[in-house]
Design a protein around this motif. Structure first.
Motif, short mmCIF file in Angstrom:
data_model
loop_
_atom_site.label_atom_id
_atom_site.label_comp_id
_atom_site.label_asym_id
_atom_site.label_seq_id
_atom_site.Cartn_x
_atom_site.Cartn_y
_atom_site.Cartn_z
N GLY A 175 40.10 31.36 41.39
CA GLY A 175 41.46 31.86 41.18
C GLY A 175 42.31 31.86 42.44
N LEU A 176 41.86 31.18 43.49
CA LEU A 176 42.57 31.18 44.77
C LEU A 176 43.95 30.51 44.67
CD1 LEU A 176 42.58 31.73 47.84
CD2 LEU A 176 41.47 29.51 48.15
N VAL A 177 44.04 29.41 43.93
CA VAL A 177 45.30 28.65 43.84
C VAL A 177 46.45 29.49 43.27
CG1 VAL A 177 46.47 26.66 42.77
CG2 VAL A 177 44.20 26.38 43.78
N PRO A 178 46.28 30.13 42.10
CA PRO A 178 47.39 30.98 41.61
C PRO A 178 47.72 32.15 42.54
CG PRO A 178 45.44 31.21 40.20
CD PRO A 178 45.20 30.06 41.12
N VAL A 232 51.62 33.49 35.80
CA VAL A 232 50.67 33.09 36.86
C VAL A 232 49.50 34.08 36.89
CG1 VAL A 232 50.38 32.72 39.34
CG2 VAL A 232 52.52 32.07 38.24
N ASN A 233 49.80 35.37 36.75
CA ASN A 233 48.74 36.39 36.74
C ASN A 233 47.87 36.32 35.49
OD1 ASN A 233 48.97 37.71 39.25
ND2 ASN A 233 50.76 38.84 38.54
N VAL A 234 48.47 35.90 34.37
CA VAL A 234 47.70 35.73 33.13
C VAL A 234 46.63 34.65 33.34
CG1 VAL A 234 47.80 34.92 30.73
CG2 VAL A 234 49.50 36.54 31.56
N VAL A 235 47.04 33.53 33.91
CA VAL A 235 46.12 32.42 34.18
C VAL A 235 45.08 32.83 35.21
CG1 VAL A 235 45.91 30.05 35.03
CG2 VAL A 235 47.85 30.69 33.59
N LYS A 236 45.53 33.53 36.26
CA LYS A 236 44.61 34.00 37.31
C LYS A 236 43.53 34.92 36.75
CE LYS A 236 44.89 37.62 39.19
NZ LYS A 236 44.12 38.88 39.40
N THR A 237 43.94 35.83 35.86
CA THR A 237 43.00 36.77 35.26
C THR A 237 41.96 36.04 34.41
OG1 THR A 237 44.68 38.51 35.21
CG2 THR A 237 42.81 38.79 33.74
#
Length: 297
Positions: A175-178, A232-237
């Protein structure tokens, strides 16, 4: 010569005393922004963690607020603050770096780079956000501890870190990229707009009025940025809720979530209204606490 001799005859103790004290005073001044950022983050996490937990469940499962609250009620009061240690460690450290490095790097770039102030401050904000990403493992573990699907696998921060160890160092940075994208651009907007927004608020004449203005300024910015970077946080989660297996790209995970949620923006932004209110309170607390401590320390 007369002036020079008079200067030489002054008591040496006073001169050396000044020289010895000034570096210590400078050190305190240099650490001020880091300390204020740390305390502001601690204050914020302690107050808003339960709201963040409800939001997390919505981001991960795409459920309604009521269902997320029912999940937490089912988990019980003893699990309400389960997982608070990683965000407490992560937020206090990253916000200390965010405010402290931004100020230090802004000064450094202004001295050594001949560019407009807007450009140097924007670069300082991006670099500060990039440095914050070093602590991605804490955000990663926080995600795992808040996901009820992993409740039977580990019960505390240490066990969660241990569970990731066998998958290699890269697993800690899933999850580093987001996170890099979110941190860099949100920092630029936060530091760039904070001053102009405060200037348009009613002139503060008392300490309490200044506190209110700082809360409003931070809250409005936090709410806006929280909404803007919500997908972005949805994808990161989703990325960080996985343990082991293939490392999927941001675009791949985004497409998967988009299809799961019937290709509707309303479903993608499910939980955004709660995130808006949480960010409003959270960044209001952070900004007001930070500015208040700057004045008193």
């Amino acid at each position: 010569m007369m002036g020079s001799e008079a200067h030489e005859k002054r008591p040496p103790i006073l001169t050396s005393s000044k020289q010895e004290l000034s570096p210590h005073i400078t050190d305190v001044g240099e650490m001020k922004h880091y300390l204020c950022g740390y305390c502001a983050a601690f204050n914020n996490v302690a107050i808003t963690f339960p709201i963040q937990k409800v939001l997390f469940r919505q981001q991960l499962y795409g459920i309604k607020t009521r269902d997320a609250i029912l999940q937490l009620r089912k988990d019980g009061l003893r699990n309400l603050y389960r997982g608070i240690l990683p965000p407490l460690m992560q937020k206090t450290t990253t916000l200390a770096l965010m405010f402290g490095l931004y100020e230090d790097l802004s000064c450094l770039l202004r001295k050594h780079v001949s560019a407009p102030e807007f450009a140097t401050r924007s670069m300082a904000a991006v670099l500060a956000g990039t440095t914050e990403a070093i602590f991605t493992p804490l955000e990663r573990v926080q995600t795992l501890l808040q996901d009820h699907k992993h409740h039977d696998k580990f019960t505390n921060t240490y066990q969660a870190f241990k569970a990731l160890k066998c998958h290699g160092i890269g697993e800690y940075y899933r999850g580093l990229v987001p996170i890099l994208f979110r941190n860099g651009f949100s920092n630029v907007l936060f530091f760039g707009l904070r001053g102009p927004i405060k200037e348009h608020l009613p002139t503060a004449t008392t300490h309490s009025a200044h506190l209110v203005n700082d809360f409003i300024c931070g809250g409005l910015l936090g709410a806006m940025l929280g909404f803007l970077f919500f997908p972005v946080n949805v994808v990161k989660t989703r990325i960080q809720s996985q343990i082991g297996g293939e490392f999927q790209s941001f675009s791949t995970v985004f497409k998967k979530i988009w299809l799961e949620r019937d290709r509707k923006l309303t479903n993608l932004f499910r939980g955004a209204h709660l995130n808006y209110h949480r960010s409003l309170i959270s960044w209001g607390i952070i900004n007001a606490t930070y500015e208040f401590l700057l004045k008193v320390i």
